[in-house]
Motif scaffolding. Structure first.
Motif, PDB file in Angstrom:
ATOM      1  N   ILE A 148      11.912 -12.626   2.568  1.00  0.00           N
ATOM      2  CA  ILE A 148      11.178 -12.859   3.950  1.00  0.00           C
ATOM      3  C   ILE A 148      10.014 -13.043   2.242  1.00  0.00           C
ATOM      4  CG2 ILE A 148       8.986 -11.346   5.640  1.00  0.00           C
ATOM      5  CD1 ILE A 148      11.249 -10.265   6.675  1.00  0.00           C
ATOM      6  N   SER A 149       9.441 -12.132   2.118  1.00  0.00           N
ATOM      7  CA  SER A 149       8.440 -12.088   0.451  1.00  0.00           C
ATOM      8  C   SER A 149       9.027 -13.698  -0.039  1.00  0.00           C
ATOM      9  CB  SER A 149       8.782 -11.527  -0.072  1.00  0.00           C
ATOM     10  OG  SER A 149       9.781 -10.852  -0.768  1.00  0.00           O
ATOM     11  N   GLY A 150       9.528 -13.082  -1.050  1.00  0.00           N
ATOM     12  CA  GLY A 150      10.050 -14.575  -1.564  1.00  0.00           C
ATOM     13  C   GLY A 150      10.471 -16.459  -1.037  1.00  0.00           C
ATOM     14  N   GLN A 151      11.317 -16.207  -0.014  1.00  0.00           N
ATOM     15  CA  GLN A 151      10.914 -17.748   1.130  1.00  0.00           C
ATOM     16  C   GLN A 151      10.262 -17.561   2.466  1.00  0.00           C
ATOM     17  OE1 GLN A 151      15.587 -18.219   1.283  1.00  0.00           O
ATOM     18  NE2 GLN A 151      16.008 -17.074  -0.908  1.00  0.00           N
ATOM     19  N   ASN A 152       9.889 -16.978   2.896  1.00  0.00           N
ATOM     20  CA  ASN A 152       9.564 -16.536   4.397  1.00  0.00           C
ATOM     21  C   ASN A 152      10.644 -16.785   5.077  1.00  0.00           C
ATOM     22  OD1 ASN A 152       6.929 -15.573   5.861  1.00  0.00           O
ATOM     23  ND2 ASN A 152       6.693 -17.474   5.956  1.00  0.00           N
ATOM     24  N   SER A 153      11.465 -16.168   5.222  1.00  0.00           N
ATOM     25  CA  SER A 153      12.564 -16.271   5.585  1.00  0.00           C
ATOM     26  C   SER A 153      13.343 -15.747   6.237  1.00  0.00           C
ATOM     27  CB  SER A 153      13.885 -17.798   5.286  1.00  0.00           C
ATOM     28  OG  SER A 153      15.125 -18.098   6.138  1.00  0.00           O
ATOM     29  N   TRP A 154      13.085 -15.270   7.557  1.00  0.00           N
ATOM     30  CA  TRP A 154      14.125 -13.996   8.465  1.00  0.00           C
ATOM     31  C   TRP A 154      15.772 -14.398   7.876  1.00  0.00           C
ATOM     32  CZ3 TRP A 154      16.238 -15.023  12.650  1.00  0.00           C
ATOM     33  CH2 TRP A 154      15.208 -15.135  13.636  1.00  0.00           C
ATOM     34  N   ARG A 155      15.437 -15.510   8.956  1.00  0.00           N
ATOM     35  CA  ARG A 155      17.038 -16.148   9.355  1.00  0.00           C
ATOM     36  C   ARG A 155      17.842 -16.032   8.061  1.00  0.00           C
ATOM     37  NH1 ARG A 155      16.928 -18.657  13.735  1.00  0.00           N
ATOM     38  NH2 ARG A 155      14.609 -20.087  14.990  1.00  0.00           N
ATOM     39  N   ASP A 156      17.661 -15.678   7.161  1.00  0.00           N
ATOM     40  CA  ASP A 156      17.685 -16.520   5.090  1.00  0.00           C
ATOM     41  C   ASP A 156      18.606 -14.466   5.177  1.00  0.00           C
ATOM     42  OD1 ASP A 156      18.325 -19.109   5.393  1.00  0.00           O
ATOM     43  OD2 ASP A 156      16.735 -18.721   3.224  1.00  0.00           O
ATOM     44  N   GLY A 157      17.653 -13.653   5.868  1.00  0.00           N
ATOM     45  CA  GLY A 157      18.090 -12.253   5.746  1.00  0.00           C
ATOM     46  C   GLY A 157      18.908 -12.071   6.430  1.00  0.00           C
ATOM     47  N   TYR A 158      19.238 -12.361   7.768  1.00  0.00           N
ATOM     48  CA  TYR A 158      19.912 -12.179   9.134  1.00  0.00           C
ATOM     49  C   TYR A 158      21.425 -12.635   8.281  1.00  0.00           C
ATOM     50  CZ  TYR A 158      17.686  -9.786  12.755  1.00  0.00           C
ATOM     51  OH  TYR A 158      17.075  -9.189  13.140  1.00  0.00           O
ATOM     52  N   PHE A 159      21.360 -13.687   7.622  1.00  0.00           N
ATOM     53  CA  PHE A 159      22.302 -14.543   6.698  1.00  0.00           C
ATOM     54  C   PHE A 159      23.351 -13.706   6.019  1.00  0.00           C
ATOM     55  CE2 PHE A 159      24.630 -17.607   4.738  1.00  0.00           C
ATOM     56  CZ  PHE A 159      25.459 -18.309   5.303  1.00  0.00           C
ATOM     57  N   ALA A 160      22.531 -13.238   5.083  1.00  0.00           N
ATOM     58  CA  ALA A 160      23.121 -12.443   4.075  1.00  0.00           C
ATOM     59  C   ALA A 160      23.514 -10.907   4.441  1.00  0.00           C
ATOM     60  CB  ALA A 160      22.162 -12.171   2.841  1.00  0.00           C
ATOM     61  N   ILE A 161      22.954 -10.367   5.588  1.00  0.00           N
ATOM     62  CA  ILE A 161      23.205  -9.410   5.983  1.00  0.00           C
ATOM     63  C   ILE A 161      24.908 -10.149   6.649  1.00  0.00           C
ATOM     64  CG2 ILE A 161      23.542  -7.292   7.362  1.00  0.00           C
ATOM     65  CD1 ILE A 161      21.561  -7.022   4.617  1.00  0.00           C
TER      66      ILE A 161
END
Length: 409
Positions: A148-161
């Motif tokens: 979120i802080s680096g790319q402002n992308s919560w979607r990528d966070g869910y993708f990583a998890i």
């Protein structure tokens, strides 16, 4: 083989904790992207919790039919798929749809692994198991915050998890034969331990149902209030510190994090203490420490001592949940332990789902100052039900039979 399987179970519990706090961290950004109302997060949370409760209640029958290894594999696959669904979800409706398998998968794997460890391993592994859940719950928000802080992308966070979960799914798939091999390799796993043979509550009666066993309802009450306390302190502790103790918001958040650290570190330490002290003693001592910490919040001491109160509550709660879970086969017999474990997890999730909102509703019509008083009442109710159960167990000769249900490691 037993050690390797235990490592797999620990990894599974880390993955179980990873998604638990993602929604709260990601929701401010998700809300903006979807243009959704604030309360939508509550809807998603309730959907996940509802699925978890349902799967926990059904877990006994499912585990008995398909086995812990298969259920864990399918549940983790459901969880990984649901998290991937969050990544691709085009609307809030799809988030709700994905929340259903996320809850169903979490409840089944939680109940299954808790029962497996309670039945096949000693008490210290149960404490460390839930310590590893804390590791996952801690790193989940950290991973999400980085995206979120680096790319402002919560979607990528869910993708990583989701990617981490799918990696675990692959490991579970290739280790499926190990579950049965470990169980059958230990000759004592298929027998009731000598300490509990013929002493559990009518477990050999053909028509008896788990809820009819004496003491089960008292155990369920203990689980209800335990999770009610744990989640209520986590949800409303910061608000109490800010609005009643006049603590700055950032400092209050740090103090609540110390509460969670107390639970995680306390469970790690408890794993070593279980070598010398019985589960029932650890449960009682933990409840007394938590009650003392809650009372400390009420007393008119300087605000700085509130931090001590929160840490005491966290440290007190640390041994209670894993020790109560580990006692299940000893208290009620291995024959019914899977179903009773599912009931306990369902009631636990019920407490964490509904008790914090109830306090919030009452506080909205009065004051958040009722927070420590409610915590005292919750802990006292848990202590009372637990002691009544101990008296019942004592009469049946089951109290203080240390690790009687553990047959391995």
């Amino acid at each position: 083989m037993t050690t390797f399987l235990l490592v797999i179970i620990y990894l599974a519990f880390i993955s179980l904790g990873l998604p638990d706090s993602l929604l709260g961290v990601a929701w401010p950004t998700m809300q903006s992207d979807y243009g959704a109302p604030l309360e939508t997060a509550g809807l998603l949370f309730m959907t996940i919790a509802g699925g978890t409760i349902i799967s926990s209640l059904a877990s006994g029958r499912i585990l008995k039919r398909f086995g812990t290894g298969n259920v864990t594999f399918v549940s983790c696959l459901m969880t990984a798929g649901a998290l991937l669904g969050f990544h691709f979800a085009p609307s809030v409706i799809w988030l709700v749809v994905c929340a259903i398998p996320l809850g169903l998968g979490a409840g089944a794997v939680d109940s299954g692994l808790n029962d497996y460890v309670a039945t096949h391993y000693k008490a210290h592994h149960m404490s460390w198991l839930h310590c590893f859940w804390g590791v996952g719950a801690t790193f989940g928000p950290i991973i999400m915050a980085q995206f979120i802080s680096g790319q402002n992308s919560w979607r990528d966070g869910y993708f990583a998890i989701s990617g981490i979960q799918f990696a675990l799914v692959v490991i579970l798939f290739f280790t499926l034969p190990l579950w049965n091999r470990v169980t059958t390799s230990n000759n004592t796993l298929n027998e009731e331990p000598e300490a509990t043979k013929g002493t559990s509550f009518n477990e050999d009666a053909k028509d008896i149902k788990p809820l009819q066993i004496k003491g089960v309802k008292l155990a369920l009450i203990s689980f209800l209030f335990y999770c009610g306390v744990e989640s209520t302190v986590g949800l409303w502790g910061s608000s109490y510190l800010v609005n009643v103790k006049d603590i700055p918001v950032a400092v209050a958040a740090q103090w609540v994090s110390f509460y969670y650290a107390g639970i995680t570190v306390g469970r790690f330490i408890t794993g070593f203490i279980t070598f010398k002290i019985s589960n029932s003693t650890l449960i009682r001592v933990g409840q007394i420490i938590a009650l003392s910490g809650a009372i400390l919040l009420i007393l008119p001491f300087p605000s700085s001592l509130s931090l001590v109160g929160f840490i005491m509550i966290g440290l007190g709660l640390a041994p209670i949940f894993p020790c109560m879970l580990h006692e299940t086969p000893t208290r009620f017999g291995k024959k019914h332990s899977q179903k009773i474990m599912g009931y306990q997890m369902a009631i636990a999730y019920t407490g964490s789902t509904f008790m914090p909102p109830i306090l919030g509703l009452i506080a909205s019509h009065s004051t958040i100052g009722i927070f420590p008083f409610c915590i005292v009442v919750f802990v006292a109710a848990m202590l009372l039900s637990s002691e009544k159960l101990n008296n019942l167990l004592k009469k049946k000769g089951l109290l203080n039979r240390k690790d009687a249900s553990s047959t391995a490691f």
